[in-house]
Design a protein around this motif. Structure first.
Motif, PDB file in Angstrom:
ATOM      1  N   ASN A  77       0.803  -1.225   0.000  1.00 23.00           N
ATOM      2  CA  ASN A  77       0.000   0.000   0.000  1.00 23.00           C
ATOM      3  C   ASN A  77       0.834   1.274   0.000  1.00 23.00           C
ATOM      4  O   ASN A  77       0.289   2.369   0.115  1.00 23.00           O
ATOM      5  N   GLU A  79       2.324   2.863  -2.295  1.00 23.70           N
ATOM      6  CA  GLU A  79       2.027   3.778  -3.381  1.00 23.70           C
ATOM      7  C   GLU A  79       0.792   4.632  -3.107  1.00 23.70           C
ATOM      8  O   GLU A  79       0.539   5.599  -3.829  1.00 23.70           O
ATOM      9  N   LYS A  80       0.046   4.265  -2.078  1.00 25.89           N
ATOM     10  CA  LYS A  80      -1.164   5.024  -1.730  1.00 25.89           C
ATOM     11  C   LYS A  80      -0.903   6.020  -0.603  1.00 25.89           C
ATOM     12  O   LYS A  80      -1.839   6.490   0.043  1.00 25.89           O
ATOM     13  N   THR A  81       0.367   6.341  -0.365  1.00 24.16           N
ATOM     14  CA  THR A  81       0.716   7.248   0.718  1.00 24.16           C
ATOM     15  C   THR A  81       1.221   8.578   0.170  1.00 24.16           C
ATOM     16  O   THR A  81       1.769   8.636  -0.940  1.00 24.16           O
ATOM     17  N   HIS A  85       3.992   9.819  -2.948  1.00 29.93           N
ATOM     18  CA  HIS A  85       3.665  10.905  -3.879  1.00 29.93           C
ATOM     19  C   HIS A  85       4.816  11.902  -3.960  1.00 29.93           C
ATOM     20  O   HIS A  85       5.225  12.303  -5.066  1.00 29.93           O
ATOM     21  N   GLU A 105      -7.509  11.495  -0.919  1.00 33.28           N
ATOM     22  CA  GLU A 105      -7.282  10.326  -1.777  1.00 33.28           C
ATOM     23  C   GLU A 105      -6.319   9.333  -1.127  1.00 33.28           C
ATOM     24  O   GLU A 105      -6.200   8.188  -1.587  1.00 33.28           O
ATOM     25  N   TYR A 106      -5.645   9.773  -0.080  1.00 32.01           N
ATOM     26  CA  TYR A 106      -4.754   8.884   0.660  1.00 32.01           C
ATOM     27  C   TYR A 106      -5.507   8.334   1.871  1.00 32.01           C
ATOM     28  O   TYR A 106      -6.007   9.111   2.704  1.00 32.01           O
ATOM     29  N   PRO A 107      -5.618   7.010   2.003  1.00 34.21           N
ATOM     30  CA  PRO A 107      -6.414   6.406   3.086  1.00 34.21           C
ATOM     31  C   PRO A 107      -6.048   6.920   4.476  1.00 34.21           C
ATOM     32  O   PRO A 107      -6.938   7.186   5.294  1.00 34.21           O
TER      33      PRO A 107
END
Length: 407
Positions: A77, A79-81, A85, A105-107
């Protein structure tokens, strides 16, 4: 400001935990009015199990340490941080106004926003490029309207290089200890880090010795690819290591498809050889059972059945540094180690996966059965070799002993 810098330098020299570092810094800044609700220091890790570590601070709560495993959910995960970015864009600072809906957009940032977070900032500091430890990131989250002021962020920017120096020292120290423990074992690495790093440095100890060898493994190299062979070794060494460590033993080395481990007795008057022998025996029995399970799983998928032969011995060994001046091995050597190696060759001949020397059988406190005296290559005297007594025989011996005591 100078007080914070002095404190960071002091912590960088004396502290070993980034949790203490992030918690202490945040508490100091909060005392000056910084609206810090959450904070985190994240660093990569040079470790075979973990790709990184994070120390997470929560105002009024407990600072926690989070290890990210290789191939784990955190790595998948990443790449979702927001940190990913920034790194992907070559940027070293980022700020998201959570109150205005930025960064959702970032959990993780969405989670913070829903819990009342208003402002989130990240600063990334790079370490020297020649080391595997690439750097660290500091994230701060506020929960007050307006978040952090420009002056407060400027203070953080000024502290980042000093914080980076402290993190680098801690990371380098921890990496040295972790890697040394991975390659030499926890107890051995502690002795090396304590100063036992000279060739010949060490001494004689009494220990239960465990030698485990994968049966007929050489033949597999003619059938399977090197990558598959490495996978087989890893699987078997994993279960052997687990059961050795669970019983306070330590693996000293992997020798091809063999494992050498010891269970030290020590040097105190109250030291009990039986305790060390029982620990080694428990390790051996547990690993043999676990190996059967592993083989059933593998053969069920069409793979090979790989047996393990184990020898247990009790004796005196030299435990210390052996080798060339610039390339040492902290291990055990001596007659007892050689005897264990020679006895291992008898496992196949006698059809026994677990053999014990006379000294081990006499000290382990468990019923054993003699298999005879055998010549060992390089030794002038024959060695008496034992196996565990069959349950019926052991029960009969125990009953006879009780009857004798009552007579």
């Amino acid at each position: 400001m100078s007080d914070h810098i002095h404190w960071l330098i002091e912590q960088g020299i004396t502290s070993e935990h980034i949790g203490d570092l992030v918690a202490g810094l945040c508490e100091r800044l909060i005392a000056e009015g910084f609206p810090i609700w959450r904070a985190s220091i994240t660093m990569p890790s040079l470790h075979p199990m973990y790709r990184g570590v994070a120390a997470n601070f929560v105002r009024g709560g407990v600072t926690t340490i989070e290890n990210s495993e290789h191939g784990g959910i955190e790595e998948r995960n990443f790449e979702k941080t927001p940190t990913f970015h920034l790194l992907s864009r070559g940027e070293r600072k980022g700020r998201w106004n959570l109150a205005d809906g930025e960064g959702l957009e970032y959990p993780r940032l969405k989670e913070f926003a829903l819990a009342g977070g208003t402002d989130h900032v990240i600063s990334i500091f790079e370490f020297p490029k020649e080391v595997a430890l690439r750097g660290f990131s500091l994230s701060l989250t506020s929960d007050v309207p307006g978040g952090f002021s420009d002056d407060q962020l400027m203070t953080v920017t000024t502290l980042i290089p000093v914080l980076g120096l402290a993190c680098y020292r801690m990371a380098a120290s921890k990496t040295a200890a972790d890697i040394l423990a991975v390659y030499t074992g926890a107890k051995t690495s502690a002795r090396i880090l304590a100063g036992e790093a000279q060739r010949g440095k060490g001494g004689s100890i009494n220990a239960a010795i465990l030698l485990a060898d994968l049966r007929n493994f050489t033949g597999l190299t003619e059938v399977y690819q090197p990558g598959e062979i490495a996978g087989f070794l890893d699987a078997h060494f994993e279960l052997i290591g687990r059961h050795v460590e669970e019983n306070s033993g330590e693996i000293l080395k992997f020798m091809g498809d063999s494992v050498l481990a010891i269970f030290p007795i020590g040097s105190g008057e109250g030291d009990d050889p039986e305790k060390a022998c029982r620990a080694a025996l428990a390790s051996a029995r547990n690993m043999l059972k676990a190996n059967e399970v592993l083989n059933r799983e593998r053969t069920g998928k069409g793979g090979p059945d790989i047996g393990v032969d184990v020898v247990l011995h009790l004796g005196e060994v030299f435990y210390g540094n052996i080798g060339a001046r610039g390339r040492l091995d902290f291990t055990v050597i001596g007659r007892a180690v050689n005897e264990a190696s020679r006895i291992e060759k008898l496992c196949g001949e006698l059809g026994q996966p677990l053999l014990m020397s006379e000294s081990f059988a006499a000290a382990c406190g468990v019923a054993c059965e003699g298999l005879g005296s055998f010549e060992l290559r390089g030794f002038s005297r024959k060695a008496d070799v034992f196996k565990l007594a069959d349950p019926i025989v052991a029960s009969a011996r125990k009953s006879a002993a009780i009857a004798s005591d009552l007579a």
